[in-house]
Design a protein around this motif. Structure first.
Motif, PDB file in Angstrom:
ATOM      1  N   VAL A 242       3.897   1.607  -1.248  1.00 23.39           N
ATOM      2  CA  VAL A 242       4.426   1.823  -2.592  1.00 23.39           C
ATOM      3  C   VAL A 242       3.284   2.189  -3.539  1.00 23.39           C
ATOM      4  O   VAL A 242       3.443   3.021  -4.428  1.00 23.39           O
ATOM      5  CB  VAL A 242       5.195   0.582  -3.087  1.00 23.39           C
ATOM      6  CG1 VAL A 242       5.666   0.771  -4.516  1.00 23.39           C
ATOM      7  CG2 VAL A 242       6.381   0.302  -2.183  1.00 23.39           C
TER       8      VAL A 242
ATOM      9  N   THR B 118      -4.441  14.991  -4.685  1.00 21.95           N
ATOM     10  CA  THR B 118      -4.200  13.585  -4.993  1.00 21.95           C
ATOM     11  C   THR B 118      -2.753  13.356  -5.401  1.00 21.95           C
ATOM     12  O   THR B 118      -2.201  12.304  -5.139  1.00 21.95           O
ATOM     13  CB  THR B 118      -5.119  13.086  -6.115  1.00 21.95           C
ATOM     14  OG1 THR B 118      -5.023  13.988  -7.189  1.00 21.95           O
ATOM     15  CG2 THR B 118      -6.537  12.982  -5.653  1.00 21.95           C
TER      16      THR B 118
ATOM     17  N   ALA C 180       0.834  -1.205   0.000  1.00 22.63           N
ATOM     18  CA  ALA C 180       0.000   0.000   0.000  1.00 22.63           C
ATOM     19  C   ALA C 180       0.867   1.253   0.000  1.00 22.63           C
ATOM     20  O   ALA C 180       0.558   2.245  -0.677  1.00 22.63           O
ATOM     21  CB  ALA C 180      -0.926  -0.009   1.201  1.00 22.63           C
TER      22      ALA C 180
ATOM     23  N   TRP D 122       4.183  10.037   2.863  1.00 24.24           N
ATOM     24  CA  TRP D 122       5.502   9.429   3.058  1.00 24.24           C
ATOM     25  C   TRP D 122       6.356  10.251   4.015  1.00 24.24           C
ATOM     26  O   TRP D 122       7.015   9.727   4.893  1.00 24.24           O
ATOM     27  CB  TRP D 122       6.224   9.281   1.710  1.00 24.24           C
ATOM     28  CG  TRP D 122       5.999   7.949   1.079  1.00 24.24           C
ATOM     29  CD1 TRP D 122       4.812   7.449   0.678  1.00 24.24           C
ATOM     30  CD2 TRP D 122       6.991   6.948   0.806  1.00 24.24           C
ATOM     31  NE1 TRP D 122       4.991   6.198   0.152  1.00 24.24           N
ATOM     32  CE2 TRP D 122       6.315   5.869   0.221  1.00 24.24           C
ATOM     33  CE3 TRP D 122       8.362   6.871   1.000  1.00 24.24           C
ATOM     34  CZ2 TRP D 122       6.972   4.720  -0.183  1.00 24.24           C
ATOM     35  CZ3 TRP D 122       9.028   5.728   0.599  1.00 24.24           C
ATOM     36  CH2 TRP D 122       8.329   4.665   0.015  1.00 24.24           C
TER      37      TRP D 122
ATOM     38  N   LEU E 277      -0.563  14.126  -2.036  1.00 26.29           N
ATOM     39  CA  LEU E 277      -0.847  13.293  -0.873  1.00 26.29           C
ATOM     40  C   LEU E 277       0.210  12.206  -0.660  1.00 26.29           C
ATOM     41  O   LEU E 277       0.652  11.997   0.472  1.00 26.29           O
ATOM     42  CB  LEU E 277      -2.246  12.689  -1.014  1.00 26.29           C
ATOM     43  CG  LEU E 277      -2.781  11.976   0.223  1.00 26.29           C
ATOM     44  CD1 LEU E 277      -2.802  12.917   1.404  1.00 26.29           C
ATOM     45  CD2 LEU E 277      -4.176  11.428  -0.039  1.00 26.29           C
ATOM     46  N   PRO E 278       0.625  11.487  -1.709  1.00 26.96           N
ATOM     47  CA  PRO E 278       1.641  10.460  -1.485  1.00 26.96           C
ATOM     48  C   PRO E 278       2.915  11.036  -0.874  1.00 26.96           C
ATOM     49  O   PRO E 278       3.472  10.452   0.054  1.00 26.96           O
ATOM     50  CB  PRO E 278       1.923   9.929  -2.889  1.00 26.96           C
ATOM     51  CG  PRO E 278       0.726  10.270  -3.684  1.00 26.96           C
ATOM     52  CD  PRO E 278       0.168  11.527  -3.099  1.00 26.96           C
ATOM     53  N   ILE E 279       3.339  12.188  -1.337  1.00 27.04           N
ATOM     54  CA  ILE E 279       4.533  12.818  -0.785  1.00 27.04           C
ATOM     55  C   ILE E 279       4.305  13.180   0.665  1.00 27.04           C
ATOM     56  O   ILE E 279       5.111  12.866   1.541  1.00 27.04           O
ATOM     57  CB  ILE E 279       4.875  14.096  -1.568  1.00 27.04           C
ATOM     58  CG1 ILE E 279       5.338  13.737  -2.972  1.00 27.04           C
ATOM     59  CG2 ILE E 279       5.938  14.890  -0.858  1.00 27.04           C
ATOM     60  CD1 ILE E 279       5.920  14.902  -3.708  1.00 27.04           C
TER      61      ILE E 279
ATOM     62  N   PHE F 117       0.724   3.930  -2.895  1.00 23.31           N
ATOM     63  CA  PHE F 117       0.460   5.360  -2.757  1.00 23.31           C
ATOM     64  C   PHE F 117       1.327   6.169  -3.722  1.00 23.31           C
ATOM     65  O   PHE F 117       0.901   7.173  -4.265  1.00 23.31           O
ATOM     66  CB  PHE F 117       0.763   5.797  -1.313  1.00 23.31           C
ATOM     67  CG  PHE F 117      -0.457   6.154  -0.533  1.00 23.31           C
ATOM     68  CD1 PHE F 117      -1.482   5.238  -0.397  1.00 23.31           C
ATOM     69  CD2 PHE F 117      -0.594   7.410   0.042  1.00 23.31           C
ATOM     70  CE1 PHE F 117      -2.623   5.559   0.319  1.00 23.31           C
ATOM     71  CE2 PHE F 117      -1.734   7.744   0.753  1.00 23.31           C
ATOM     72  CZ  PHE F 117      -2.746   6.821   0.896  1.00 23.31           C
ATOM     73  N   LEU F 118       2.538   5.683  -3.888  1.00 24.75           N
ATOM     74  CA  LEU F 118       3.471   6.423  -4.754  1.00 24.75           C
ATOM     75  C   LEU F 118       3.185   6.206  -6.234  1.00 24.75           C
ATOM     76  O   LEU F 118       3.666   6.948  -7.086  1.00 24.75           O
ATOM     77  CB  LEU F 118       4.913   5.999  -4.463  1.00 24.75           C
ATOM     78  CG  LEU F 118       5.601   6.672  -3.293  1.00 24.75           C
ATOM     79  CD1 LEU F 118       7.035   6.229  -3.224  1.00 24.75           C
ATOM     80  CD2 LEU F 118       5.544   8.196  -3.450  1.00 24.75           C
ATOM     81  N   LEU F 119       2.400   5.160  -6.514  1.00 20.92           N
ATOM     82  CA  LEU F 119       2.130   4.808  -7.909  1.00 20.92           C
ATOM     83  C   LEU F 119       1.630   6.021  -8.694  1.00 20.92           C
ATOM     84  O   LEU F 119       1.998   6.241  -9.837  1.00 20.92           O
ATOM     85  CB  LEU F 119       1.080   3.694  -7.942  1.00 20.92           C
ATOM     86  CG  LEU F 119       0.989   2.874  -9.212  1.00 20.92           C
ATOM     87  CD1 LEU F 119       2.249   2.041  -9.364  1.00 20.92           C
ATOM     88  CD2 LEU F 119      -0.225   1.967  -9.170  1.00 20.92           C
ATOM     89  N   ILE F 120       0.796   6.793  -8.042  1.00 20.55           N
ATOM     90  CA  ILE F 120       0.173   7.930  -8.718  1.00 20.55           C
ATOM     91  C   ILE F 120       1.223   8.938  -9.184  1.00 20.55           C
ATOM     92  O   ILE F 120       1.025   9.656 -10.150  1.00 20.55           O
ATOM     93  CB  ILE F 120      -0.854   8.590  -7.779  1.00 20.55           C
ATOM     94  CG1 ILE F 120      -1.804   9.466  -8.570  1.00 20.55           C
ATOM     95  CG2 ILE F 120      -0.174   9.392  -6.694  1.00 20.55           C
ATOM     96  CD1 ILE F 120      -3.029   9.831  -7.805  1.00 20.55           C
ATOM     97  N   ARG F 121       2.350   8.947  -8.482  1.00 21.80           N
ATOM     98  CA  ARG F 121       3.402   9.873  -8.906  1.00 21.80           C
ATOM     99  C   ARG F 121       4.337   9.253  -9.925  1.00 21.80           C
ATOM    100  O   ARG F 121       5.057   9.944 -10.627  1.00 21.80           O
ATOM    101  CB  ARG F 121       4.217  10.338  -7.701  1.00 21.80           C
ATOM    102  CG  ARG F 121       3.398  11.136  -6.735  1.00 21.80           C
ATOM    103  CD  ARG F 121       4.265  12.034  -5.909  1.00 21.80           C
ATOM    104  NE  ARG F 121       5.033  12.970  -6.722  1.00 21.80           N
ATOM    105  CZ  ARG F 121       4.635  14.204  -7.016  1.00 21.80           C
ATOM    106  NH1 ARG F 121       3.491  14.633  -6.601  1.00 21.80           N
ATOM    107  NH2 ARG F 121       5.403  14.995  -7.723  1.00 21.80           N
ATOM    108  N   MET F 122       4.323   7.913  -9.949  1.00 25.91           N
ATOM    109  CA  MET F 122       5.238   7.240 -10.861  1.00 25.91           C
ATOM    110  C   MET F 122       4.682   7.191 -12.273  1.00 25.91           C
ATOM    111  O   MET F 122       5.423   7.101 -13.235  1.00 25.91           O
ATOM    112  CB  MET F 122       5.478   5.809 -10.390  1.00 25.91           C
ATOM    113  CG  MET F 122       6.231   5.721  -9.100  1.00 25.91           C
ATOM    114  SD  MET F 122       6.619   4.000  -8.811  1.00 25.91           S
ATOM    115  CE  MET F 122       6.966   4.023  -7.089  1.00 25.91           C
TER     116      MET F 122
END
Lengths: 282, 322, 424
Positions: free
Chosen positions: A113, A152, A111, A160, A155-157, A115-120
């Motif tokens: 990682v 959105t 989960a 983290w 948020l991942p940043i 979360f970071l998917l959206i930035r990748m």
């Protein structure tokens, strides 16, 4: 050779000073140049002979920028969107980061990682699907819509970073509070957040800067001038087949770091001092 | 943030007296927070928000990568082509070149700012006079909107109006103004210089926050044990700073690999293909050539590389061990 | 100032509208929407002087059509296709948009422009605007845009330097080479020609290739490049830099901005651009003979130039707004509009009547444009053309300038890429 304690200290101090001076010059030189350029007319920028200090210093660029088009609207939109984005990111991000930090559950790492998917995922393929989502939700041309879109992606940043800061707070502090009768939620608000304040502030600064400077979404998800943002306005000063108004663009750059400087000066005493000087120093 | 034990109690009692009691009036939140649903409830808003945005684009992206889809040829529809577009990538000279450039750009645009940020953070931690001012000032490069920063750097390094060229010539380091962005050998280094300027405040900010949380007592204890500065750095600073380093490097790498901003403003991927990176290639393929199928294949490859890198990196750094 | 007035007007009409709907019977709202349609319009009037001209056109349109509200949006040229494509695919394109002829085939292919042949046929526009001005917006006989102003290619040159050297502006490619070499004095930072090797340079390369007798595509839209002629063209063009050194060393990154600055600071003697930059050139260099305009040189087959009308098309009008959209885009073909715009911006008109106007004919700077317009048509355009030019022609052209590949290699790659762009 063994240096004496004193000599080592002196050497360190000299090194430290040298690093800081270098860092200061490297960081500031382009900004100083921007500032100088903002005081020049274009004819003093586009010259055969380099002009270091403006020969005819003028504030014209600032006045023109401010009176021009809808720069006040743009500025206002950006302020509102940035505040909304930072609030949303901190609210939702704190909550998720706390869960990631304090609980062990299956799929936790996945989960995180995820979360970071959206930035990748490259932005290029995001634009059309996101546009369609925004349109269907009626969020095009709205400040809350842009704030949600920014949230959105930030948020991942935020999550983290906050997780990292929460990880560093010993759980026994919370336990102590709960023995005193606080609920878990109470302990978060009363113990964890205050102790993580520097980290929360760092996260807030980071999301604020990202939201304040965002350009692509702001351009794509607005279709009238009244909903455009400050970075879009700045971008519109630069036309591909037109002379570049260096003075105006520089003035725009200076104006856009002003609110952040003001924020820093105002918040220096509380949040930012903590952020910069470490959590609980004396 | 680790907290020195001596500070702990006073901090806590201080906080108690400052936080108003009404915060606990949200009694039901408090009660729910004691149940086993609490963790899920805390994760829910984030997951909801992200899933609204993530699933459709990612799934449609992966779907597109398996289909031919050129917007300029609506008559052809979107036929399924399996892995054909990925196979085409293997044959695509531009792809390999962009991959190489991405690696070059990615590594140096992360490592350089990281190292500079680390050195500055270490220096800033040793409070000398004026450090407070420097702390605020070094954050400024990051505040500048990228359109202004990009164009101002284009001006600073300009081959006619550039003050950097002028200074170098006056110092006798250059014979005449050098066209930094127009030459294969200096275009990428020049972009990396701009990237360093833009990127180091991010690392300095995070690493300083991390450094400040390491208790001074540990250093003092180690010094008493006779550890020298280098070994203190290796055995105390690095391990305790590691979580922050990992987060910072991961986030920065993802941002750098996915963003063609600097190339768009400074070089347009040129000269030739000297600064042609994957993110730029994907953008051009989608919005200049309108081959969304191929752009999707490129994007999926980038996604795969980033996921692979992140997982390996997190494993090596030992962050996901628990 | 005009902005303020317009804003006030908008505010007033919005208030009036609200009052009306408030009192109106149910169902009247929709009727009202049709009576007071709002037309979205995307444009690229970025620089202040041209935006000011646009404001005046808006204002005048409002006075002529008080019931129609225009909702204008400035879109940066570099992001235009990204935004436009996203909006079309996302089913939320603007009612009307400005469109460059090179982009029109792409915009039509993605379904972003409507066939307006019928409306054009019913109007009197065909009489006002010469037939060939419509070519840039015509695909398979269907018209997708109304011409407004026009960018006519020409050359700026330093009249004072040419006079000093006793030279006339060159009219052929051979003479151009000679003049470029003669004007070059690299030790003193002077170069004969400000060549566009950065973004945007692709269009020049295509025109040079065509001027040497190699078409890009044929009438059937199939690749038609002639290898030998194209190589000869590209070699001549790049030799100006690689062999003769008559071009600034920064050529591979020189775009419009850099070239204008080079010309304005006295680094280059000749510069190829079009009528659109005249106003800014005059602002910087004045009318006192520091610079002048000339017809661009001819290649062995034809002039290295085109006349590029800017079009306005209907993209995706909402219910009941198509009439208003047409009203707006056809207004740009109006003589008075074009005269206004010419006076405010220096933009060359597409209307034949305006081109015969005193203001155009009596200004010697426009003579080059008047002569060129009679000779050349719109630039080459086909679906996938801009992508091919940007992603294949430009980088390979740059690689030749940098000495990384030969002109033969580059043309081969361009022809391969063209094949793929047309049929791949």
């Amino acid at each position: 050779m063994q240096l004496s304690f004193r000599a080592t200290q002196r050497l360190y101090r000299a090194l430290t000073a040298a690093v800081l001076v270098f860092a200061g010059i490297f960081a500031l030189f382009p900004l100083v140049w921007t500032g100088l350029t903002s005081l020049k007319q274009n004819s003093d920028v586009i010259t055969a002979e380099m002009q270091y200090l403006p020969h005819n210093p003028t504030l014209e660029n600032y006045f023109e920028l401010w009176s021009r088009k809808s720069f006040v609207t743009l500025f206002g939109n950006s302020v509102v969107i940035t505040v909304l984005t930072v609030s949303l990111c901190l609210l939702v991000g704190t909550s998720a980061a706390y869960a990631f930090s304090r609980y062990r559950f299956t799929g936790r790492n996945a989960a995180l990682v995820g979360f970071l998917l959206i930035r990748m995922f490259p932005m290029v393929l995001m634009l059309i699907p996101l546009f369609i989502i925004m349109r269907n939700l009626g969020l095009l041309n709205t400040r809350i819509g842009l704030a949600l879109a920014y949230t959105t992606f930030l948020l991942p940043i935020a999550t983290w970073m906050l997780k990292g800061f929460f990880d560093a707070i010993p759980p026994d502090l919370e336990d102590a509070a709960r023995i005193d009768g606080a609920t878990r939620a109470g302990a978060i608000v009363r113990v964890v957040l205050p102790l993580a304040a520097p980290g929360v502030a760092a996260t807030a600064v980071l999301t604020a800067i990202a939201a304040w400077n965002e350009f692509l979404f702001a351009l794509m998800f607005t279709t009238n001038e009244a909903s455009q943002t400050w970075p879009v306005g700045l971008h519109l000063l630069v036309g591909e087949e037109f002379n570049l108004p260096w003075g105006l663009l520089s003035a725009g750059g200076i104006i856009s770091i002003l609110p952040i400087i003001v924020f820093f000066v105002l918040a220096q005493k509380s949040l930012v001092r903590g952020l910069m000087q470490g959590a609980v120093k004396g | 943030m680790a907290v020195a034990p001596a500070d702990r109690r006073s901090g806590l009692s201080l906080l108690r007296s400052h936080w108003p009691a009404w915060l606990d009036l949200f009694g039901w939140v408090g009660r729910i927070s004691e149940t086993r649903y609490w963790a899920w409830l805390m994760l829910l808003p984030g997951f909801l928000l992200i899933s609204v945005v993530i699933f459709y684009p990612v799934i449609s992206g992966i779907w597109l990568s398996l289909h031919e889809y050129n917007l300029l040829r609506p008559a052809r529809g979107q036929p399924f082509v399996g892995l054909q577009q990925f196979i085409d990538l293997l044959d695509d000279e531009k792809f390999w070149l962009s991959l190489r450039n991405t690696a070059y750009f990615g590594v140096f645009n992360v490592v350089n700012p990281f190292l500079l940020g680390l050195v500055i953070a270490l220096a800033l931690k040793r409070a000398v006079r004026g450090a407070g001012l420097v702390r605020t000032l070094i954050l400024m490069p990051w505040f500048m909107p990228s359109v202004v920063a990009g164009h101002m750097w284009a001006l600073l390094l300009d081959s006619r109006l550039g003050v950097i060229n002028d200074i170098l010539v006056k110092l006798g380091l250059l014979e005449s103004y050098w066209p930094w962005f127009a030459r294969t050998e200096t275009a990428m280094p020049a972009i990396l210089l701009v990237g360093l300027w833009r990127g180091f405040p991010f690392f300095a900010l995070l690493l300083l926050a991390g450094l400040q949380s390491i208790s001074q007592e540990m250093y003092e204890a180690a010094a008493v044990d006779g550890a020298n500065a280098l070994s203190r750095f290796r055995h105390i600073t690095v391990p305790l700073l590691l979580p922050v380093i990992v987060v910072a490097i991961t986030l920065r790498t993802i941002a750098v690999v996915n963003s063609p901003d600097l190339m768009i403003i400074l070089t347009g991927g040129g000269p030739g293909l000297a600064t042609h990176v994957l993110s730029f290639y994907a953008f051009q393929t989608a919005y200049a050539t309108f081959d969304f199928g191929y752009a999707a294949a490129l994007s999926v490859v980038m996604l795969g590389i980033l996921i692979f890198f992140t997982l390996i990196y997190l494993r090596v750094a030992g962050v996901d061990r628990d | 100032m005009s902005k303020l007035t317009r804003r006030d007007f908008l505010k007033g009409s919005a208030a009036a509208g609200a009052a009306l709907t408030g009192n109106a019977l149910p169902g009247a709202a929709r009727l009202l929407a049709q009576d007071n349609p709002t037309v979205d319009y995307w444009h690229g009037f970025i620089a202040e002087f041209v935006h000011a001209g646009f404001e005046v056109v808006l204002e005048n349109f409002h006075q002529a059509n008080p019931d129609i509200t225009i909702n204008p949006l400035t879109v940066p040229n570099s992001e235009f296709m990204t935004k436009f494509t996203t909006s079309v695919v996302g089913n939320a394109a603007p009612d009307t948009t400005m469109a460059a002829p090179q982009r029109i085939p792409d915009m039509v292919a993605i379904g972003g422009l409507q066939d307006i042949s019928g409306r054009v046929g019913e109007s009197d526009l065909m009489d006002k605007i010469p037939a060939d001005r419509w070519d840039g917006a015509t695909i398979d006989g269907a018209i997708y845009g109304v011409p407004s102003f026009m960018f006519v290619d020409w050359m700026y040159y330093r009249a004072d330097w040419f006079e000093e050297a006793g030279l006339d502006p060159p009219t052929t490619w051979e003479a151009f080479t000679e003049a470029a070499i003669a004007m070059t004095d690299a030790d003193n930072g002077r170069y004969g020609f400000g060549m566009r090797g950065g973004n945007g340079g692709q269009g020049f390369v295509v025109k040079v290739i065509e001027s040497f007798g190699s078409p890009i595509i044929d009438d059937m839209g199939q690749p038609a490049m002639d290898f030998d002629k194209a190589v000869e063209a590209l070699r001549w063009y790049t030799d100006l830099h690689t062999v003769h050194g008559a071009v600034p060393p920064s050529v591979a990154n020189d775009s419009f901005r850099q070239l204008m600055e080079a010309f304005q600071t006295g680094q280059t003697a000749m510069l190829w651009h079009h009528t659109g930059s005249l106003a800014e050139m005059r602002t910087v260099l004045g009318d006192e003979g520091a610079f002048s305009t000339a017809v661009r040189p001819h290649g062995p087959e034809r002039q290295i130039a085109s006349a590029t009308p800017s079009y306005n098309g209907i993209s995706m009008p909402g219910d009941g707004e198509e009439d208003a959209s047409w009203e707006w885009i056809s207004y740009w073909a109006d003589i008075n509009t074009q005269v206004d715009f010419l006076e405010l911006t220096g933009y060359f008109p597409s209307s034949a009547l305006v081109a015969e106007d005193e203001r155009v004919q009596s200004n010697p700077l426009y003579a080059a444009a008047v002569a060129t317009v009679d000779e050349v048509g719109p630039p080459t355009r086909f679906p996938g053309g801009p992508g091919w030019e940007r992603n294949v022609v430009l980088p390979n052209f740059q690689r030749v300038l940098l000495g990384e590949i030969t002109a033969e290699d580059a043309i081969e790659l361009m022809m391969e890429g063209l094949e793929e762009a047309v049929s791949g």
